[in-house]
Design a protein around this motif. Structure first.
Motif, PDB file in Angstrom:
ATOM      1  N   GLY A 179     -18.237   0.397  -3.080  1.00 45.43           N
ATOM      2  CA  GLY A 179     -17.038  -0.425  -3.097  1.00 45.43           C
ATOM      3  C   GLY A 179     -17.286  -1.740  -3.831  1.00 45.43           C
ATOM      4  N   THR A 180     -16.200  -2.461  -4.083  1.00 44.62           N
ATOM      5  CA  THR A 180     -16.299  -3.718  -4.839  1.00 44.62           C
ATOM      6  C   THR A 180     -16.230  -4.908  -3.886  1.00 44.62           C
ATOM      7  OG1 THR A 180     -15.230  -2.730  -6.773  1.00 44.62           O
ATOM      8  CG2 THR A 180     -15.236  -5.137  -6.632  1.00 44.62           C
ATOM      9  N   PRO A 181     -17.237  -5.777  -3.893  1.00 41.70           N
ATOM     10  CA  PRO A 181     -17.167  -6.984  -3.044  1.00 41.70           C
ATOM     11  C   PRO A 181     -16.182  -7.994  -3.634  1.00 41.70           C
ATOM     12  CG  PRO A 181     -19.132  -7.049  -4.413  1.00 41.70           C
ATOM     13  CD  PRO A 181     -18.481  -5.719  -4.668  1.00 41.70           C
ATOM     14  N   HIS A 182     -15.435  -8.636  -2.765  1.00 45.63           N
ATOM     15  CA  HIS A 182     -14.448  -9.613  -3.229  1.00 45.63           C
ATOM     16  C   HIS A 182     -14.824 -11.046  -2.848  1.00 45.63           C
ATOM     17  CE1 HIS A 182     -11.789  -6.429  -4.546  1.00 45.63           C
ATOM     18  NE2 HIS A 182     -11.962  -5.821  -3.372  1.00 45.63           N
ATOM     19  N   GLY A 183     -15.795 -11.204  -1.963  1.00 49.55           N
ATOM     20  CA  GLY A 183     -16.226 -12.532  -1.550  1.00 49.55           C
ATOM     21  C   GLY A 183     -17.535 -12.457  -0.800  1.00 49.55           C
ATOM     22  N   ALA A 185     -18.300 -12.785   2.230  1.00 48.46           N
ATOM     23  CA  ALA A 185     -18.261 -12.063   3.503  1.00 48.46           C
ATOM     24  C   ALA A 185     -18.514 -10.574   3.321  1.00 48.46           C
ATOM     25  CB  ALA A 185     -16.906 -12.289   4.179  1.00 48.46           C
ATOM     26  N   ASP A 186     -18.291 -10.060   2.109  1.00 52.35           N
ATOM     27  CA  ASP A 186     -18.500  -8.630   1.855  1.00 52.35           C
ATOM     28  C   ASP A 186     -19.946  -8.292   1.493  1.00 52.35           C
ATOM     29  OD1 ASP A 186     -15.742  -8.321   2.177  1.00 52.35           O
ATOM     30  OD2 ASP A 186     -15.356  -8.559   0.016  1.00 52.35           O
ATOM     31  N   LEU A 187     -20.755  -9.296   1.217  1.00 52.23           N
ATOM     32  CA  LEU A 187     -22.049  -9.027   0.601  1.00 52.23           C
ATOM     33  C   LEU A 187     -23.048  -8.330   1.521  1.00 52.23           C
ATOM     34  CD1 LEU A 187     -22.597 -12.264  -1.533  1.00 52.23           C
ATOM     35  CD2 LEU A 187     -22.058  -9.952  -2.349  1.00 52.23           C
ATOM     36  N   ARG A 213     -20.393 -27.689  -3.581  1.00 54.42           N
ATOM     37  CA  ARG A 213     -21.572 -27.329  -2.775  1.00 54.42           C
ATOM     38  C   ARG A 213     -22.100 -25.964  -3.176  1.00 54.42           C
ATOM     39  NH1 ARG A 213     -20.876 -28.438   3.538  1.00 54.42           N
ATOM     40  NH2 ARG A 213     -23.121 -28.062   3.323  1.00 54.42           N
ATOM     41  N   THR A 214     -23.432 -25.848  -3.169  1.00 50.86           N
ATOM     42  CA  THR A 214     -24.091 -24.573  -3.430  1.00 50.86           C
ATOM     43  C   THR A 214     -24.356 -23.859  -2.119  1.00 50.86           C
ATOM     44  OG1 THR A 214     -25.166 -25.395  -5.438  1.00 50.86           O
ATOM     45  CG2 THR A 214     -26.128 -23.457  -4.399  1.00 50.86           C
ATOM     46  N   ARG A 215     -23.919 -22.626  -2.027  1.00 53.82           N
ATOM     47  CA  ARG A 215     -24.187 -21.789  -0.865  1.00 53.82           C
ATOM     48  C   ARG A 215     -25.156 -20.687  -1.270  1.00 53.82           C
ATOM     49  NH1 ARG A 215     -22.115 -24.405   3.655  1.00 53.82           N
ATOM     50  NH2 ARG A 215     -19.973 -25.088   3.264  1.00 53.82           N
ATOM     51  N   SER A 216     -25.888 -20.165  -0.303  1.00 54.23           N
ATOM     52  CA  SER A 216     -26.833 -19.090  -0.612  1.00 54.23           C
ATOM     53  C   SER A 216     -27.025 -18.194   0.600  1.00 54.23           C
ATOM     54  CB  SER A 216     -28.187 -19.665  -1.053  1.00 54.23           C
ATOM     55  OG  SER A 216     -28.791 -20.391  -0.004  1.00 54.23           O
ATOM     56  N   MET A 217     -27.494 -16.985   0.350  1.00 49.69           N
ATOM     57  CA  MET A 217     -27.788 -16.044   1.430  1.00 49.69           C
ATOM     58  C   MET A 217     -28.782 -15.012   0.921  1.00 49.69           C
ATOM     59  SD  MET A 217     -24.257 -13.772   1.501  1.00 49.69           S
ATOM     60  CE  MET A 217     -24.790 -12.841   2.927  1.00 49.69           C
ATOM     61  N   TYR A 265     -16.775 -16.691  -7.365  1.00 52.14           N
ATOM     62  CA  TYR A 265     -17.956 -17.079  -6.578  1.00 52.14           C
ATOM     63  C   TYR A 265     -19.215 -17.000  -7.440  1.00 52.14           C
ATOM     64  CZ  TYR A 265     -14.894 -16.708  -2.525  1.00 52.14           C
ATOM     65  OH  TYR A 265     -13.872 -16.888  -1.620  1.00 52.14           O
ATOM     66  N   ARG A 266     -19.159 -17.649  -8.567  1.00 48.23           N
ATOM     67  CA  ARG A 266     -20.329 -17.706  -9.448  1.00 48.23           C
ATOM     68  C   ARG A 266     -21.314 -18.784  -8.993  1.00 48.23           C
ATOM     69  NH1 ARG A 266     -18.219 -17.660 -15.726  1.00 48.23           N
ATOM     70  NH2 ARG A 266     -17.381 -15.510 -15.806  1.00 48.23           N
TER      71      ARG A 266
END
Length: 302
Positions: A179-183, A185-187, A213-217, A265-266
């Motif tokens: 499937g295709t992630p859209h944000g 939360a889907d990752l 702000r830079t976010r990461s996970m 979300y680049r």
């Protein structure tokens, strides 16, 4: 000892540091290896310090040698500039230029444009190193290096070459299965091909910008690579999502082999910087190459 003799010693010492070898230095200076070895011994004796650490396989500057090398480069450059002060061909730079840059930038952007540079400056020769490993300019005998990403305080002169837009991509086969992630939360339901720094081994996290702000996970993933070539190849094979410079996969996207996902979300763009040792004594050939490279980068990523 005359000042001319001293300049010759400085030139020999600088070449040994730059090549990392008595033998290679002798070859580039067109003199016997024994002459190079004797010159270094004489220089160390005059200065009263050990400049070089010698092993059976390599030669590297000691701390005093690193500091002295900086002075030698400036002095030799001053002499070279003085010798050409009244020549009519000063506008025609010449000589060997050793350059290093990331592999895919070298292969996809610089190498195809290089014939035009060499046609314009026929007396310049280029040694183009392409590697994702961080090289040491002095130990590896490099005149300049193109780095991508944040810089540490290296003591080198830095010239900005622009910024690389980073995008999120996957293969159609991967998206058909997962499937295709859209944000963000889907990752967690997806897998990434992990990129491990070839210098530190550290695996880079998945990043994106939210406002300023830079976010990461950490994303799940079963494959880790240490080169950009392998990263793109694994993504094309459907092994997971990747974050990659847009220029790097432009033709794959145009051919339908990869698809950009989550464009809103680049990650933050990555700076490109050309590093070299000295601003005041920048050689003419390095000046024209830096100007040309900036133009190539601007056209390729603009």
């Amino acid at each position: 000892m005359t000042i001319v003799d001293r300049i010759d010693l400085f030139r020999i010492f600088a070449r040994v540091v730059e090549t990392g070898s008595f033998t290679r230095a002798a070859a580039t200076l067109n003199m016997p290896r024994s002459t190079v070895s004797t010159a270094i011994q004489e220089l160390e004796s005059r200065l009263g310090t050990r400049l070089l650490a010698r092993t059976t396989r390599s030669v590297a500057p000691m701390p005093d040698g690193v500091a002295f090398y900086e002075h030698c480069v400036r002095l030799v450059a001053d002499v070279a500039e003085a010798e050409t002060l009244f020549r009519h061909d000063r506008s025609n730079p010449r000589g060997l230029l050793r350059v290093d840059m990331p592999g895919r930038i070298g292969r996809l952007l610089v190498a195809p444009a290089l014939p035009a540079f060499l046609d314009r400056y026929p007396e310049i020769r280029i040694e183009l190193g392409v590697t994702d490993r961080a090289v040491n300019l002095i130990e590896d005998g490099i005149d300049c290096v193109l780095r991508v990403g944040p810089l540490t305080d290296s003591g080198l002169i830095a010239r900005r070459m622009g910024e690389l837009a980073i995008i999120n991509v996957a293969s159609p086969a991967y998206l058909a299965r997962h499937g295709t992630p859209h944000g963000p939360a889907d990752l967690q339901a997806h897998e990434a091909v992990h990129y491990a720094s070839p210098s530190t081994g550290r695996v880079e996290e998945w990043e994106w910008m939210e406002g300023e702000r830079t976010r990461s996970m950490d994303l799940p993933g079963r494959v880790s690579v240490n080169s950009a070539e392998a990263l793109v190849a694994c993504c094309l094979s459907g092994l997971g999502l990747i974050q990659v410079p847009a220029y790097d996969v432009r033709h794959h996207i145009a051919a339908g082999e990869l698809v950009e996902v989550m464009p809103q979300y680049r990650p933050d763009p990555m700076p490109m910087t050309l590093l070299y040792p000295h601003r005041k004594h920048l050689s003419r050939r390095l000046q024209v190459f830096a100007d040309w490279l900036e133009g190539v980068m601007t056209q390729a990523i603009g």
